[in-house]
Design an enzyme around this catalytic site. Structure first.
Site, mmCIF file in Angstrom:
data_model
loop_
_atom_site.group_PDB
_atom_site.id
_atom_site.type_symbol
_atom_site.label_atom_id
_atom_site.label_comp_id
_atom_site.label_asym_id
_atom_site.label_seq_id
_atom_site.Cartn_x
_atom_site.Cartn_y
_atom_site.Cartn_z
ATOM 1 N N THR A 33 0.862 -1.175 0.000
ATOM 2 C CA THR A 33 0.000 0.000 0.000
ATOM 3 C C THR A 33 0.901 1.229 0.000
ATOM 4 O OG1 THR A 33 -2.066 0.922 0.831
ATOM 5 C CG2 THR A 33 -0.445 0.293 2.498
ATOM 6 N N CYS A 39 -3.787 8.543 6.630
ATOM 7 C CA CYS A 39 -4.352 7.194 6.701
ATOM 8 C C CYS A 39 -3.442 6.315 7.560
ATOM 9 C CB CYS A 39 -4.455 6.568 5.316
ATOM 10 S SG CYS A 39 -5.664 7.343 4.232
ATOM 11 N N HIS A 56 -5.696 -0.511 4.756
ATOM 12 C CA HIS A 56 -5.365 0.901 4.521
ATOM 13 C C HIS A 56 -6.603 1.717 4.882
ATOM 14 C CE1 HIS A 56 -3.212 4.014 1.784
ATOM 15 N NE2 HIS A 56 -4.078 4.647 2.563
#
Length: 173
Positions: A33, A39, A56
């Protein structure tokens, strides 16, 4: 240089987008990711059965958009984390053996972040993990730097990439 190995021919990279997750027990898969800013990425790995995954997560609480949480539960901590761990257990991971790394939760906005999304995402994640008896092995959160993470399922190796360089972490040892 030599010939490629059979494993390298069939190796796969699975990219997890924002608000998404993936789990795998395929030893030839690398989960990745990119650009974890505010995030939070949660990586979990069971070294005995070689099962791992990445979530994520984008926001701490689904109450701001229950409709969105129904179609994309991984977007929120309160809906994504339970789904993520159920998915890992569904592939025969054992919760007592899971090794967890948390990354992201940065403040990457040029101006001051009044909403403190990175901090809130990190706190929601750590609160969930603690309340459910999961121990975090690596906590690489906060600051102002984007992070990219890769998890090799076969080895349990994590590569953490930042603008400053790369760091190798083992979730297998």
């Amino acid at each position: 240089m030599g010939s490629p190995t059979i494993g390298s021919i069939f190796a796969q990279r699975v990219v997890i987008g924002v608000g998404d997750m993936a789990v795998s027990n395929n030893r030839l898969v690398t989960l990745s990711t990119y650009a974890l800013g505010s995030c939070v990425g949660v990586l979990a790995y069971d070294p005995v059965v070689k099962v791992g995954g990445i979530l994520h997560m984008m926001l701490p609480d689904s109450s701001i958009s229950p409709e969105k949480a129904l179609v994309q539960p991984a977007m929120f901590a309160d809906t994504g984390l339970p789904l993520f761990f159920r998915s890992l257990l569904g592939l025969k991971a054992d919760r007592s053996r899971l090794r967890i790394c948390v990354a992201g939760g940065a403040c990457v906005l040029a101006s001051h972040d009044n909403f403190k999304i990175g901090e809130r995402n990190t706190q929601a994640t750590l609160d969930f993990l603690a309340a459910n008896g999961y121990r975090v092995r690596q906590n690489i959160t906060g600051g102002t730097t984007n992070r990219t993470v890769h998890l090799e399922i076969g080895a349990g190796d994590v590569t953490l990439k930042t603008p400053e360089g790369n760091e190798a972490i083992s979730l297998a040892a």
